[in-house]
Scaffold this motif. Structure first.
Motif, PDB file in Angstrom:
ATOM      1  N   THR A  29       0.817  -1.208   0.000  1.00 24.47           N
ATOM      2  CA  THR A  29       0.000   0.000   0.000  1.00 24.47           C
ATOM      3  C   THR A  29       0.856   1.265   0.000  1.00 24.47           C
ATOM      4  OG1 THR A  29      -0.192   0.065   2.418  1.00 24.47           O
ATOM      5  CG2 THR A  29      -1.831  -1.225   1.231  1.00 24.47           C
ATOM      6  N   CYS A  32       1.633   1.920  -3.540  1.00 25.28           N
ATOM      7  CA  CYS A  32       0.457   2.468  -4.237  1.00 25.28           C
ATOM      8  C   CYS A  32       0.442   3.993  -4.114  1.00 25.28           C
ATOM      9  CB  CYS A  32      -0.831   1.875  -3.658  1.00 25.28           C
ATOM     10  SG  CYS A  32      -1.077   0.129  -4.026  1.00 25.28           S
ATOM     11  N   GLY A 201      -1.255  -0.660 -10.699  1.00 22.60           N
ATOM     12  CA  GLY A 201      -1.035  -0.033  -9.400  1.00 22.60           C
ATOM     13  C   GLY A 201      -2.150  -0.213  -8.394  1.00 22.60           C
ATOM     14  N   ILE A 202      -3.225   0.511  -8.573  1.00 20.21           N
ATOM     15  CA  ILE A 202      -4.329   0.487  -7.606  1.00 20.21           C
ATOM     16  C   ILE A 202      -4.981  -0.893  -7.476  1.00 20.21           C
ATOM     17  CG2 ILE A 202      -6.601   1.461  -7.077  1.00 20.21           C
ATOM     18  CD1 ILE A 202      -4.229   3.288  -6.494  1.00 20.21           C
ATOM     19  N   ASN A 232      -1.112   3.323   3.794  1.00 19.68           N
ATOM     20  CA  ASN A 232      -1.072   3.985   2.488  1.00 19.68           C
ATOM     21  C   ASN A 232      -0.863   5.491   2.658  1.00 19.68           C
ATOM     22  OD1 ASN A 232      -3.088   5.462   0.282  1.00 19.68           O
ATOM     23  ND2 ASN A 232      -1.811   3.861  -0.615  1.00 19.68           N
TER      24      ASN A 232
END
Length: 675
Positions: A29, A32, A201-202, A232
């Motif tokens: 995370t 991300c 990515g996400i 994150n």
């Protein structure tokens, strides 16, 4: 038949296994955050003006200030123009100083950038300024388009090939294309590579959220998700520090991407597959191994017969065995065999319990005239199962006129509890009715009708015959693709609201986050504060999720964030600190809303459709992400237009949230239900 929730309770709903899984799930995370908001620094803007070194041929000893005064026009604010210069002329320096130059032109020899020593960005590297300045926003939008396609692709990949495979593939692609971005030779290659970092990515965060949700008790889902969101957010703080120390955009991109190789190695060695997903795919042995490992780590023992009850009686598509036709046509394909020997039902699929009557004719005659009469399955059934999968239905042919035996076996099993209850002095369940909802879910409509009529009579009510007839009873096990989300009425309604909700919060979140340089304060400080505010925002969201629920907090977060955006328009431009504070509050509310959306959405979908559902929602979030940088370009018409859009859409979404059901402490669904 046991549910996965019962299995989870046996192995431990939030033991050491789940805590270890949560810890390693938090690591990606951070990356991300790096890949999404690293663009703020790799695309950082610096003051610039046209390169006018042509005049140094006439006056090599000119100071920088003299050179600017002679070659650059002044704009309305008193500063030098960024994209215009005086037209180069073939005159000596004295003449130019005496009379000046009256005509202007665009920058013909490139630009000079007022950047700190050693600092660079794609803006300085590829001259993405003036008439090319919109390419920065376009590259951000294309990145978001990558997330859009990634949400669609990895939602399907995750539901088809598993959560573990999806996460590992995402990490690998993130590593490869993250490095490729750092090696981009031009803005166009950069944009292509950025697209693929968005694709991979996400979806990592999306898959990890679903994975943790499927391994934990419903009461701990919010805690796990919020912890990942907080980590994150911590990545944003780290990003601000790294970017402050590393000003060269290529080195920064490598530093943010290369460590993913370590994460990939850790995940390859230690990341388990979702046992809940394995069970829905009929992969019993693999599910058993993973569950036994989890039980061992948690210091528990899993009864094998409990898992057997999850699988026993599992439905598989089937049809009559019609191998008799292979005698006249031994080389026939499976599809052709079905077409010649199986009648088609009303929905266009082959009958499960009927076949054309075998006839003593050659293949050409059968193909020419067909067979008109039908009969029951005389030679057994063929089952469409995964390799190695089986159930009592396939083993003992408990289908068609014998399908009720599965329910009978379950009833006999339950009668064991009855005997036990009697022996232990418990109440005899002679007068305890079966669940009418369960009868409907298993297609036993007439039995459900009888139970409901009895209940209505005892309650002194009239049985609603007309409404009951409108109930649509379907086979739940066949719903395994994204189209079923649209077909099932309650999922269609929830999905429509959730998609708009994700669109709204994403539009606001990225609209604020990708434009931290527009609030008038230092970009590194603003980015740090924007990251810092996400931690208390997520903790506050967690408190409300645990003690209030999902629906009301989500509606409140959306409405507050939208109102904060609109409020910034009422603050004078000469008060940048006040504007930034309000924007920070809006960012915090948007963060809390985003975190809640991940939890709320996943809880509203059944296991067989969960990743597809969250993926579909995420697609709409990516549409908003694509739109957010482009909406900023509308400020050329009026400065207030972007903020009005960012503010009003979330407020409307907050109202729609109130139409969703509450899911706090509700056990996850495994299969779609008629509601």
């Amino acid at each position: 038949m046991s549910s996965f929730g019962q299995v989870l309770r046996e192995i431990g709903e939030f033991g050491l296994f789940q805590k270890r899984l949560l810890i390693i799930s938090c690591i990606p995370t951070v990356f991300c955050a790096f890949v999404t908001f690293g663009q703020v620094f790799t695309g950082m803007s610096f003051p610039h003006h046209c390169n006018t070194d042509w005049i140094l041929e006439r006056g090599p000893n000119l100071t920088e200030e003299e050179q600017k005064n002679l070659t650059l026009p002044v704009n309305e604010d008193g500063g030098f123009e960024s994209c215009k210069m005086f037209t180069p002329v073939d005159l000596d320096l004295e003449t130019i100083e005496a009379y000046g130059i009256n005509s202007t032109t665009e920058c013909t020899d490139g630009w000079d950038y007022e950047a700190p020593e050693g600092a660079s960005s794609i803006l300085t590297e590829f001259d993405v300024v003036c008439d090319k300045s919109s390419l920065i926003g376009v590259s951000q939008s294309i990145y978001m388009a990558g997330i859009f396609f990634g949400a669609l692709a990895f939602g399907t990949i995750s539901d088809r090939f598993g959560r573990r495979f999806s996460i590992l593939l995402s990490l690998l692609l993130q590593l490869l294309f993250g490095v490729a971005v750092a090696l981009s030779p031009n803005i166009y290659a950069y944009t292509v590579f950025v697209f693929f970092t968005g694709v991979s990515g996400i979806p990592i965060l999306m898959s990890l959220t679903v994975m943790s949700m499927e391994w934990t008790d419903p009461s701990k889902v919010a805690v796990c998700t919020i912890i990942m969101m907080i980590v994150n957010s911590s990545g944003l703080l780290v990003l601000a520090g790294i970017a402050y120390l590393i000003r060269d955009w290529r080195i920064l991109q490598l530093v943010l991407s290369v460590p993913i190789v370590l994460v990939l190695a850790i995940f390859f060695c230690f990341l388990p597959e979702s046992a809940r997903w394995l069970i829905t795919q009929g992969r019993k042995e693999e599910a058993l191994k993973v569950l036994q490992r989890a039980a061992q780590v948690n210091g528990r023992t899993i009864p094998e017969d409990l898992l057997d009850k999850v699988f026993t009686g599992m439905y598989f598509p089937h049809h009559c065995n019609t191998d008799w036709i292979l005698e006249p046509g031994p080389n026939m394909t499976e599809e052709k065999q079905k077409n010649l020997t199986l009648p088609v039902n009303e929905d266009g699929s082959f009958e499960s319990c009927k076949m054309f009557t075998p006839v003593d004719l050659d293949l050409e005659t059968i193909e020419a005239y067909g067979i008109n009469s039908t009969t029951g399955c005389t030679d057994g059934w063929d089952y469409e199962t995964r390799k190695g999968a089986s159930s009592t239905a396939t083993e003992f042919d408990l289908v068609c006129d014998r399908s009720g035996l599965i329910q009978i076996s379950q009833s006999v099993y339950m009668s064991g509890f009855l005997v036990g209850a009697v022996l232990c002095g418990a109440v005899n369940d002679r007068f305890l009715p079966e669940s009418a909802r369960w009868f409907l879910a298993t297609g036993r409509k007439e039995e459900a009708r009888k139970q409901l009529q009895v209940a209505a009579r005892i309650n002194g009510r009239t049985f609603p015959e007309e409404r009951f007839e409108k109930l649509e009873i379907e086979d739940m096990e066949k719903r395994k693709n994204m189209l079923d989300i649209i077909k099932i009425p309650y999922l269609r309604k929830q999905t429509s609201i959730l998609c708009y909700n994700w669109f709204s919060v994403s539009l606001l979140y990225y609209g604020l986050s990708l434009n931290v340089g527009d609030f008038g304060l230092n970009i590194y400080l603003t980015q740090f504060i924007f990251g810092l505010v996400e931690i208390p925002a997520n903790m506050f969201a967690l408190f409300l999720l645990l003690h209030v629920g999902r629906r009301i907090p989500q509606a409140g977060f959306m409405s507050f964030a939208g109102a904060a955006c609109l409020l910034t328009l009422a603050v004078p431009k000469d008060l940048p600190v006040v504007v930034t504070i309000i924007a920070i509050l809006g960012k915090g509310a948007a963060t809390a809303s985003f975190s809640t959306a991940y939890i709320y959405s996943a809880e509203l979908y059944p296991t067989v459709l969960r990743q597809n559902g969250v993926g579909l929602n995420s697609m709409f979030a990516r549409v908003a992400g694509i739109s957010a940088p482009l909406i900023r370009l509308l400020e050329v018409y009026h400065y207030s237009i972007p903020m009005v859009i960012y503010g009003t859409i979330p407020i409307v979404a907050g109202g729609f949230c109130l139409l969703l059901p509450e899911t706090r402490n509700v056990e996850l669904q495994d299969h779609a239900e008629i509601q």
